[in-house]
Scaffold this motif. Structure first.
Motif, PDB file in Angstrom:
ATOM      1  N   GLY A   1       0.903  -1.146   0.118  1.00  0.00           N
ATOM      2  CA  GLY A   1      -0.105  -0.031   0.007  1.00  0.00           C
ATOM      3  C   GLY A   1       0.845   1.322  -0.061  1.00  0.00           C
ATOM      4  O   GLY A   1       1.890   1.122   0.141  1.00  0.00           O
ATOM      5  N   LEU A   2       0.220   2.369  -0.455  1.00  0.00           N
ATOM      6  CA  LEU A   2       0.983   3.587  -0.564  1.00  0.00           C
ATOM      7  C   LEU A   2       0.212   4.621   0.616  1.00  0.00           C
ATOM      8  O   LEU A   2       0.909   5.148   1.545  1.00  0.00           O
ATOM      9  N   PHE A   3      -1.098   5.097   0.221  1.00  0.00           N
ATOM     10  CA  PHE A   3      -1.835   5.884   1.258  1.00  0.00           C
ATOM     11  C   PHE A   3      -2.184   5.233   2.491  1.00  0.00           C
ATOM     12  O   PHE A   3      -2.131   5.909   3.744  1.00  0.00           O
ATOM     13  N   ARG A   4      -2.600   3.982   2.557  1.00  0.00           N
ATOM     14  CA  ARG A   4      -3.007   3.295   3.501  1.00  0.00           C
ATOM     15  C   ARG A   4      -2.183   2.048   3.697  1.00  0.00           C
ATOM     16  O   ARG A   4      -2.510   0.966   3.317  1.00  0.00           O
ATOM     17  N   GLN A   5      -0.963   2.208   4.203  1.00  0.00           N
ATOM     18  CA  GLN A   5      -0.223   1.105   4.400  1.00  0.00           C
ATOM     19  C   GLN A   5      -0.669   0.016   5.185  1.00  0.00           C
ATOM     20  O   GLN A   5      -1.127   0.347   6.133  1.00  0.00           O
ATOM     21  N   THR A   6      -0.271  -1.334   4.903  1.00  0.00           N
ATOM     22  CA  THR A   6      -0.626  -2.481   5.699  1.00  0.00           C
ATOM     23  C   THR A   6       0.364  -3.338   5.638  1.00  0.00           C
ATOM     24  O   THR A   6       1.248  -3.802   4.653  1.00  0.00           O
ATOM     25  N   ILE A   7       0.647  -4.105   7.030  1.00  0.00           N
ATOM     26  CA  ILE A   7       1.532  -4.876   7.069  1.00  0.00           C
ATOM     27  C   ILE A   7       0.921  -6.333   7.031  1.00  0.00           C
ATOM     28  O   ILE A   7       0.074  -6.408   7.997  1.00  0.00           O
ATOM     29  N   LEU A   8       1.259  -7.132   6.017  1.00  0.00           N
ATOM     30  CA  LEU A   8       0.533  -8.542   5.812  1.00  0.00           C
ATOM     31  C   LEU A   8       1.819  -9.512   6.371  1.00  0.00           C
ATOM     32  O   LEU A   8       2.904  -9.475   6.001  1.00  0.00           O
ATOM     33  N   VAL A   9       1.185 -10.668   7.263  1.00  0.00           N
ATOM     34  CA  VAL A   9       2.032 -11.688   7.541  1.00  0.00           C
ATOM     35  C   VAL A   9       1.293 -12.875   7.410  1.00  0.00           C
ATOM     36  O   VAL A   9      -0.128 -12.912   7.186  1.00  0.00           O
ATOM     37  N   PRO A  10       2.224 -14.042   7.228  1.00  0.00           N
ATOM     38  CA  PRO A  10       1.447 -15.323   7.179  1.00  0.00           C
ATOM     39  C   PRO A  10       0.935 -15.782   8.300  1.00  0.00           C
ATOM     40  O   PRO A  10       1.320 -15.283   9.187  1.00  0.00           O
ATOM     41  N   ILE A  11       0.132 -16.722   8.087  1.00  0.00           N
ATOM     42  CA  ILE A  11      -0.868 -17.527   9.293  1.00  0.00           C
ATOM     43  C   ILE A  11       0.160 -17.852  10.374  1.00  0.00           C
ATOM     44  O   ILE A  11       0.106 -17.992  11.450  1.00  0.00           O
ATOM     45  N   GLU A  12       1.281 -18.527   9.805  1.00  0.00           N
ATOM     46  CA  GLU A  12       2.381 -19.237  10.705  1.00  0.00           C
ATOM     47  C   GLU A  12       2.990 -18.071  11.603  1.00  0.00           C
ATOM     48  O   GLU A  12       3.252 -18.659  12.663  1.00  0.00           O
ATOM     49  N   LEU A  13       2.814 -16.903  11.269  1.00  0.00           N
ATOM     50  CA  LEU A  13       3.754 -15.977  12.524  1.00  0.00           C
ATOM     51  C   LEU A  13       2.444 -15.462  13.297  1.00  0.00           C
ATOM     52  O   LEU A  13       3.027 -14.740  14.274  1.00  0.00           O
ATOM     53  N   ASP A  14       1.235 -15.902  13.081  1.00  0.00           N
ATOM     54  CA  ASP A  14       0.111 -15.205  14.032  1.00  0.00           C
ATOM     55  C   ASP A  14      -0.112 -16.515  15.325  1.00  0.00           C
ATOM     56  O   ASP A  14      -1.087 -16.504  15.493  1.00  0.00           O
ATOM     57  N   LEU A  15       0.819 -17.062  15.426  1.00  0.00           N
ATOM     58  CA  LEU A  15       0.722 -18.415  16.430  1.00  0.00           C
ATOM     59  C   LEU A  15       1.588 -18.097  17.604  1.00  0.00           C
ATOM     60  O   LEU A  15       2.640 -17.049  17.539  1.00  0.00           O
ATOM     61  N   PRO A  16       1.249 -18.323  19.002  1.00  0.00           N
ATOM     62  CA  PRO A  16       1.863 -18.149  19.824  1.00  0.00           C
ATOM     63  C   PRO A  16       3.518 -18.201  20.008  1.00  0.00           C
ATOM     64  O   PRO A  16       4.200 -17.657  20.612  1.00  0.00           O
ATOM     65  N   GLU A  17       3.541 -19.394  19.381  1.00  0.00           N
ATOM     66  CA  GLU A  17       5.178 -20.111  19.464  1.00  0.00           C
ATOM     67  C   GLU A  17       5.899 -19.146  18.504  1.00  0.00           C
ATOM     68  O   GLU A  17       7.243 -19.319  18.526  1.00  0.00           O
ATOM     69  N   SER A  18       5.416 -18.390  17.525  1.00  0.00           N
ATOM     70  CA  SER A  18       6.137 -17.592  16.897  1.00  0.00           C
ATOM     71  C   SER A  18       6.280 -16.303  17.139  1.00  0.00           C
ATOM     72  O   SER A  18       6.443 -15.259  16.245  1.00  0.00           O
ATOM     73  N   THR A  19       6.269 -15.864  18.397  1.00  0.00           N
ATOM     74  CA  THR A  19       6.163 -14.507  18.816  1.00  0.00           C
ATOM     75  C   THR A  19       7.624 -13.779  18.614  1.00  0.00           C
ATOM     76  O   THR A  19       7.426 -12.449  17.859  1.00  0.00           O
ATOM     77  N   GLU A  20       8.833 -14.490  18.812  1.00  0.00           N
ATOM     78  CA  GLU A  20       9.971 -13.907  18.369  1.00  0.00           C
ATOM     79  C   GLU A  20      10.113 -13.469  16.744  1.00  0.00           C
ATOM     80  O   GLU A  20      10.552 -12.521  16.296  1.00  0.00           O
ATOM     81  N   GLN A  21       9.502 -14.454  15.925  1.00  0.00           N
ATOM     82  CA  GLN A  21       9.673 -14.366  14.565  1.00  0.00           C
ATOM     83  C   GLN A  21       8.827 -13.085  14.087  1.00  0.00           C
ATOM     84  O   GLN A  21       9.180 -12.489  13.302  1.00  0.00           O
ATOM     85  N   LEU A  22       7.718 -12.951  14.810  1.00  0.00           N
ATOM     86  CA  LEU A  22       6.718 -11.968  14.225  1.00  0.00           C
ATOM     87  C   LEU A  22       7.263 -10.625  14.918  1.00  0.00           C
ATOM     88  O   LEU A  22       7.137  -9.653  13.878  1.00  0.00           O
ATOM     89  N   ARG A  23       7.817 -10.612  15.890  1.00  0.00           N
ATOM     90  CA  ARG A  23       8.490  -9.437  16.341  1.00  0.00           C
ATOM     91  C   ARG A  23       9.549  -8.819  15.313  1.00  0.00           C
ATOM     92  O   ARG A  23       9.751  -7.758  15.003  1.00  0.00           O
TER      93      ARG A  23
END
Length: 494
Positions: A190-212
């Motif tokens: 996006g340009l005017f309304r930017q969005t950070i998209l992440v895969p589902i694998e990073l939206d899990l509790p065990e992937s907190t460090e990788q998500l950060r």
């Protein structure tokens, strides 16, 4: 339509020359600069500069510098290599001009090419360029539409991930945070309304460090406005896709932007070695890769992937890196690039051109506002001439209603009366050639037409004056059969 394509081709030729010169200089400057943040500034300035080159060249707010004229004045065009190609180019453009050799120069009030000598690029080439640019712009538009489609079908992240994202610092507006099952790696879109998209694998509790780590990296891109300069580089690539230095500049800029985002994210994430190991783990998808596996020994230079270079710069950079360029450098760069852009927009391959008859004022009373010069021309006899047929050499220059033509002719008593300039024989009406023709040598000819009255002088002697003298429609020179005739110092003013 055809004339419009020719004019566009002339514009694109000059703009391409300016863009190539500017991008080549910037590429050399980036090669000699080892600080990534400075290379990013150079690349961004170059991309913005080439985007404004076409309107600058079209409007021509600055005086033009003809490289053809500079080459002639410096003597470079007299080199046998250039003389050979110029002669054969003129032979191909002028029908029946076997053996014609010429050195030409023209000047007038506006920059138009002398068609046939310094003409526009082929029309098929202009059409090919337009098709390529249209395809590149369509692909760019399709890509942004696809990103918008992908964002619209993304989902909300988990509360734990949203809390982690809210705790991360950022300067400026915070992008949206969404999760998508259609992507494999985190991305800022996006340009005017930017969005950070992440895969589902990073939206899990065990992937907190990788998500950060991923969020810190994408926020660094958002702070640097990399998305906007990505759009600018895409537009520059669409218009100048045929210039190789731009390819390298874009690739190097993307690599440096990724590295600077890594460096900013690593400061908040932890030690650079730990960040590098986590970066490799995310890129490779190997869950068994531990932070201790971060590269500590030199990696063979055979590996040249972008990820390898980013990791190597993080853990083994041999010199101190700048987070921001020095103030003196950042303040002087825009002015230098602006001066370079203005100087580049002044370059042209066209000589100052010759207006068409429709561009001339119909009531021009006296010549003198435009000038066409030809320093030398040799008309060698050909097979047709040896058979008794004179050859007419027609230059692509329409004669205006009023003009003043001067030329020196090398001829003898036999060939001079049979030589014609713009269809006029160099012989007084009613006189015999043996009494009117001077001996062999250089003879000065002047033909002047003002208000439909034509006067002809030979060696400062008036041959005749006529109110109804017929001349050829364009500038022509006729040599007698079997005689080589030399012309020099031709000057046509109108």
């Amino acid at each position: 339509m055809a004339d419009g394509i020719d004019r566009l081709g002339e514009l694109l030729l000059d703009a391409s020359l300016s863009a190539t010169a500017l991008l080549s200089l910037v590429a050399l400057a980036m090669i000699g600069c080892r600080q990534p943040v400075r290379r990013i500034c150079l690349a961004r300035a170059a991309i913005l500069s080439v985007l404004i080159l076409i309107p600058l060249v079209a409007l021509a707010p600055f005086p033009r510098i003809s490289l053809n004229r500079v080459a002639r004045q410096s003597g470079l065009s007299s080199h046998p290599f250039f003389a050979y190609h110029a002669r054969h180019h003129l032979d191909a453009e002028t029908p029946g001009s076997g053996g014609l050799q010429a050195d030409v120069e023209s000047s007038s009030g506006g920059p138009r090419p002398l068609r046939g000598l310094v003409g526009p690029p082929p029309r098929w080439l202009v059409i090919t360029y337009l098709a390529g640019t249209a395809s590149a712009l369509s692909l760019l538009l399709l890509g942004y539409w696809g990103l918008n489609w992908l964002t619209s079908r993304s989902e909300e992240v988990s509360p734990l991930s949203a809390e982690l994202y809210a705790s991360l610092p950022i300067r400026g507006r915070r992008p949206r945070f969404r999760v998508s099952a259609r992507i494999r790696h985190p991305a800022l879109v996006g340009l005017f309304r930017q969005t950070i998209l992440v895969p589902i694998e990073l939206d899990l509790p065990e992937s907190t460090e990788q998500l950060r780590l991923s969020l810190l990296h994408e926020l660094a891109h958002a702070e640097s406005r990399d998305a906007w300069f990505g759009l600018a580089s895409g537009l520059a690539q669409a218009f100048w896709y045929f210039i190789p230095p731009l390819w390298w500049i874009r690739a190097q800029m993307r690599l440096d932007q990724e590295f600077m985002a890594d460096r900013r994210a690593a400061r908040a994430f932890g030690p650079f070695q730990v960040y590098a190991a986590s970066l490799v783990k995310i890129a490779s998808g190997d869950p068994e890769l531990k932070p201790a596996a971060a590269p500590r020994q030199p990696i063979p230079q055979a590996s040249t992937s972008a990820l390898f270079q980013r990791v190597l710069m993080l853990v083994q950079c041999p010199y101190a890196l700048e987070s921001h360029p020095p103030r003196w450098w950042a303040c002087s760069l825009p002015g230098l690039v602006l001066l370079g852009t203005m100087a580049g927009s002044c370059l042209t391959l066209r000589v100052s051109g010759l207006p068409s008859p429709s561009a001339l004022p119909p009531s021009a009373s006296a010549p003198g506002s435009h000038t066409f010069r030809m320093s030398r021309l040799v008309a060698n006899p050909t097979t047709a001439a040896l058979e008794g047929q004179p050859l007419v050499y027609e230059l692509p220059l329409p004669l205006p209603p009023s003009f003043d033509l001067r030329v020196d002719v090398w001829a003898d008593a036999d060939s001079l009366p049979l030589t014609k300039v713009v269809g006029i024989r160099l012989l007084a009406p009613g006189s015999r050639s043996e009494t009117a023709a001077p001996p062999m040598g250089w003879h000065r000819v002047r033909i002047r037409r003002v208000a439909a009255e034509t006067t002809v002088h030979l060696d400062e002697i008036l041959l005749f004056t006529s109110a109804n003298c017929e001349t050829t429609p364009s500038l022509t020179l006729e040599s007698p059969a079997g005689y080589p005739v030399h012309f020099r110092n031709l000057r046509l003013t109108w």
